[in-house]
Every structure is written in structure tokens, then in C-alpha cells.
Design a protein around this motif. Structure first.
Motif, PDB file in Angstrom:
ATOM      1  N   ARG A  32       0.689  -1.004   0.070  1.00  0.00           N
ATOM      2  CA  ARG A  32      -0.463   0.277  -0.192  1.00  0.00           C
ATOM      3  C   ARG A  32       0.637   1.364  -0.023  1.00  0.00           C
ATOM      4  N   THR A  33       2.124   1.259   0.525  1.00  0.00           N
ATOM      5  CA  THR A  33       2.666   2.283  -0.023  1.00  0.00           C
ATOM      6  C   THR A  33       3.778   2.589  -0.482  1.00  0.00           C
ATOM      7  N   LEU A  34       3.240   1.778  -2.342  1.00  0.00           N
ATOM      8  CA  LEU A  34       4.817   1.386  -3.184  1.00  0.00           C
ATOM      9  C   LEU A  34       4.257   2.611  -3.650  1.00  0.00           C
ATOM     10  N   PRO A  35       5.344   3.462  -4.661  1.00  0.00           N
ATOM     11  CA  PRO A  35       4.931   4.727  -5.324  1.00  0.00           C
ATOM     12  C   PRO A  35       4.583   4.364  -6.583  1.00  0.00           C
ATOM     13  N   MET A  36       3.168   5.310  -7.619  1.00  0.00           N
ATOM     14  CA  MET A  36       2.168   4.744  -8.041  1.00  0.00           C
ATOM     15  C   MET A  36       3.690   4.360  -9.555  1.00  0.00           C
ATOM     16  N   ALA A  37       4.509   5.487  -9.313  1.00  0.00           N
ATOM     17  CA  ALA A  37       5.135   4.933 -10.912  1.00  0.00           C
ATOM     18  C   ALA A  37       6.009   3.406 -10.774  1.00  0.00           C
ATOM     19  N   TYR A  38       5.783   3.017  -9.296  1.00  0.00           N
ATOM     20  CA  TYR A  38       6.857   1.876  -9.455  1.00  0.00           C
ATOM     21  C   TYR A  38       4.981   0.173 -10.181  1.00  0.00           C
ATOM     22  N   LEU A  39       3.954   0.778  -9.165  1.00  0.00           N
ATOM     23  CA  LEU A  39       3.282   0.200  -9.687  1.00  0.00           C
ATOM     24  C   LEU A  39       2.778   0.637 -11.247  1.00  0.00           C
ATOM     25  N   GLU A  40       3.039   1.625 -11.513  1.00  0.00           N
ATOM     26  CA  GLU A  40       2.858   1.551 -13.595  1.00  0.00           C
ATOM     27  C   GLU A  40       3.630   0.504 -14.314  1.00  0.00           C
ATOM     28  N   TRP A  41       4.672   0.536 -13.634  1.00  0.00           N
ATOM     29  CA  TRP A  41       5.954   0.155 -14.415  1.00  0.00           C
ATOM     30  C   TRP A  41       5.561  -1.329 -14.314  1.00  0.00           C
ATOM     31  N   PHE A  42       4.894  -2.278 -13.361  1.00  0.00           N
ATOM     32  CA  PHE A  42       4.622  -3.432 -13.662  1.00  0.00           C
ATOM     33  C   PHE A  42       3.092  -3.366 -14.774  1.00  0.00           C
ATOM     34  N   VAL A  43       2.564  -2.447 -14.893  1.00  0.00           N
ATOM     35  CA  VAL A  43       0.985  -2.128 -15.012  1.00  0.00           C
ATOM     36  C   VAL A  43       1.829  -2.643 -16.950  1.00  0.00           C
ATOM     37  N   GLN A  44       3.212  -1.911 -16.745  1.00  0.00           N
ATOM     38  CA  GLN A  44       3.300  -2.048 -18.156  1.00  0.00           C
ATOM     39  C   GLN A  44       4.319  -2.916 -18.665  1.00  0.00           C
ATOM     40  N   LYS A  45       4.642  -3.626 -17.658  1.00  0.00           N
ATOM     41  CA  LYS A  45       5.893  -5.055 -18.106  1.00  0.00           C
ATOM     42  C   LYS A  45       4.880  -6.452 -17.693  1.00  0.00           C
ATOM     43  N   GLY A  46       3.789  -5.895 -16.860  1.00  0.00           N
ATOM     44  CA  GLY A  46       3.219  -7.704 -17.054  1.00  0.00           C
ATOM     45  C   GLY A  46       3.132  -7.560 -15.011  1.00  0.00           C
TER      46      GLY A  46
END
Length: 78
Positions: A32-46
Motif C-alpha cells: 500500500r506504500t509503493l509509489p505509483m510509478a512502481y505500480l505503473e511499471w508493473f502495469v506496463q511490463k506485466g
């Protein structure tokens, strides 16, 4: 597990309160504390397979829609 996400499994929200990232740059951090940019990276890479992927995807959607307060309220009620 995909059916849990579609059905709105409330246990996923409860897990997001205490589940930590098991690997990578943010190993040991609460999801829940992960930065949005890190979550977006997973969205892009899978997203990873299984439960972790489901939790990361759920956290991404929560942050994307500005619903972090739901987790705050859930944590306070425990």
C-alpha cells in the motif's frame, strides 16, 4: 483468482494493509506504500502471476482512483 477480483473480494483489501513486497527495489515495503510509478511499471511490463499480481493490480486501481482512504479506514477499524 481472477473471479475473486471480479466479485470484489473484501479479503484482498484486508491483505493490502499488511502485505509486503517480497522482492525488488521495494522489498519489505508494504504494497500500500509503493509509489505509483512502481505500480505503473508493473502495469506496463506485466504483473506477477498469482496473489502478488492481484494485490499489485488492486493497489494500482485504488491509487489510480484516489481511494487510499478506504484502506486507512479499514486499518483503523481493525
Amino acid at each position: 483468482m481472477a473471479e475473486e477480483l471480479q466479485a470484489g473480494n473484501p479479503d484482498l483489501l484486508k491483505e493490502l494493509i499488511h502485505y509486503t513486497m517480497p522482492f525488488g527495489k521495494h522489498k519489505g515495503c508494504l504494497i500500500r506504500t509503493l509509489p505509483m510509478a512502481y505500480l505503473e511499471w508493473f502495469v506496463q511490463k506485466g504483473m506477477p502471476a498469482g496473489k502478488l499480481g492481484m494485490l499489485l493490480q488492486t493497489m494500482y486501481e485504488i491509487k489510480l482512483n484516489g481511494l487510499e482512504h478506504l484502506l486507512d479506514r479499514l486499518q483503523k477499524s481493525r
